[in-house]
Write an enzyme that holds these catalytic residues in place. Structure first.
Site, short mmCIF file in Angstrom:
data_model
loop_
_atom_site.label_atom_id
_atom_site.label_comp_id
_atom_site.label_asym_id
_atom_site.label_seq_id
_atom_site.Cartn_x
_atom_site.Cartn_y
_atom_site.Cartn_z
N TYR A 101 -0.95 10.02 -4.10
CA TYR A 101 -1.77 11.25 -5.13
C TYR A 101 -0.39 12.08 -4.54
O TYR A 101 0.13 12.69 -5.46
CB TYR A 101 -2.76 11.62 -4.84
CG TYR A 101 -3.97 10.37 -5.38
CD1 TYR A 101 -5.02 11.20 -5.45
CD2 TYR A 101 -3.68 9.22 -5.74
CE1 TYR A 101 -6.02 10.37 -6.18
CE2 TYR A 101 -4.61 8.61 -6.18
CZ TYR A 101 -5.85 9.02 -6.26
OH TYR A 101 -7.07 8.13 -7.07
N ASP B 122 0.71 -1.14 -0.14
CA ASP B 122 -0.03 -0.05 0.06
C ASP B 122 0.75 1.18 -0.04
O ASP B 122 1.56 1.28 0.92
CB ASP B 122 -0.89 -0.20 1.25
CG ASP B 122 -1.78 1.20 1.50
OD1 ASP B 122 -1.99 2.00 0.49
OD2 ASP B 122 -2.72 1.08 2.13
N ASP C 251 -3.16 2.70 -5.99
CA ASP C 251 -1.92 2.65 -4.74
C ASP C 251 -1.76 1.44 -4.00
O ASP C 251 -0.90 1.15 -2.96
CB ASP C 251 -2.19 3.71 -3.86
CG ASP C 251 -3.43 3.62 -2.91
OD1 ASP C 251 -4.08 2.68 -3.40
OD2 ASP C 251 -3.24 4.36 -1.90
N GLU C 252 -2.53 0.31 -4.37
CA GLU C 252 -2.28 -1.08 -3.84
C GLU C 252 -2.10 -2.03 -4.74
O GLU C 252 -2.56 -2.14 -5.69
CB GLU C 252 -3.52 -1.09 -2.88
CG GLU C 252 -3.92 -0.25 -1.88
CD GLU C 252 -4.93 -0.52 -1.00
OE1 GLU C 252 -4.81 -1.73 -0.44
OE2 GLU C 252 -5.86 0.14 -0.83
N ARG D 68 0.88 16.32 7.37
CA ARG D 68 0.80 15.56 8.53
C ARG D 68 1.33 15.96 9.86
O ARG D 68 0.55 16.09 11.01
CB ARG D 68 0.79 14.05 8.32
CG ARG D 68 -0.18 13.30 7.24
CD ARG D 68 0.31 11.89 6.95
NE ARG D 68 -0.66 11.85 5.55
CZ ARG D 68 -0.53 10.56 5.20
NH1 ARG D 68 -0.05 9.54 5.79
NH2 ARG D 68 -1.47 10.10 4.17
#
Length: 157
Positions: A18, A13, A105-106, A50
């Site tokens: 993005y 993952d 994305d995985e 974050r």
């Protein structure tokens, strides 16, 4: 010859995918708090954002209130994400013949053949070192233990 009915499947993952694509496309964004916006929602953000308290999947107005310097990029056009997703899958296919995509994305990769081959080459109690480039879950090294291999050490650089 070692054969097992069990399969060894790894789930890959790519976190903040993005945002990572946008930072590759525009390197000036790498050290700035970055968010990717779709309509009025912040779908993801980079680690710089974050660290400043921004979370993914929140309204854009809330993200800007938390971090006024947040740089927003439109994520409405999926072309670049799709292209980079296929490149990532192609890279995984160079190392493992069985790769299954899940979204952009995985990926799931079947490592059974690689593990069986490795077990034939080494004793069951030895460590297998695998170098991984990029982020691994919050920049931490992981030690995974299975019954077949006493440890699979993932190293982050």
């Amino acid at each position: 010859l070692f054969r097992s009915a069990r399969r060894v499947i790894a789930h890959i993952d790519m976190d903040c995918f993005y945002a990572q694509v946008e930072m590759i496309r525009n390197p000036e964004l790498r050290n700035k708090p970055l968010g990717v916006q779709q309509k009025y929602l912040l779908v993801t953000c980079n680690y710089t954002a974050r660290n400043l308290g921004v979370k993914k999947m929140i309204p854009v107005k809330d993200a800007k209130a938390i971090c006024p310097q947040l740089v927003l990029v439109s994520g409405e056009d999926l072309t670049h994400y799709r292209e980079m997703s296929y490149k990532a899958t192609e890279l995984l296919e160079e190392f493992c013949p069985v790769v299954e995509r899940l979204g952009f994305d995985e990926n799931f990769i079947d490592l059974t053949g690689m593990v069986e081959k490795r077990l034939e080459q080494q004793h069951l109690d030895s460590f297998v070192k695998v170098a991984v480039l990029g982020h691994i879950y919050n920049n931490q090294s992981l030690i995974l233990v299975t019954r077949c291999i006493s440890g699979l050490l993932l190293d982050h650089r």
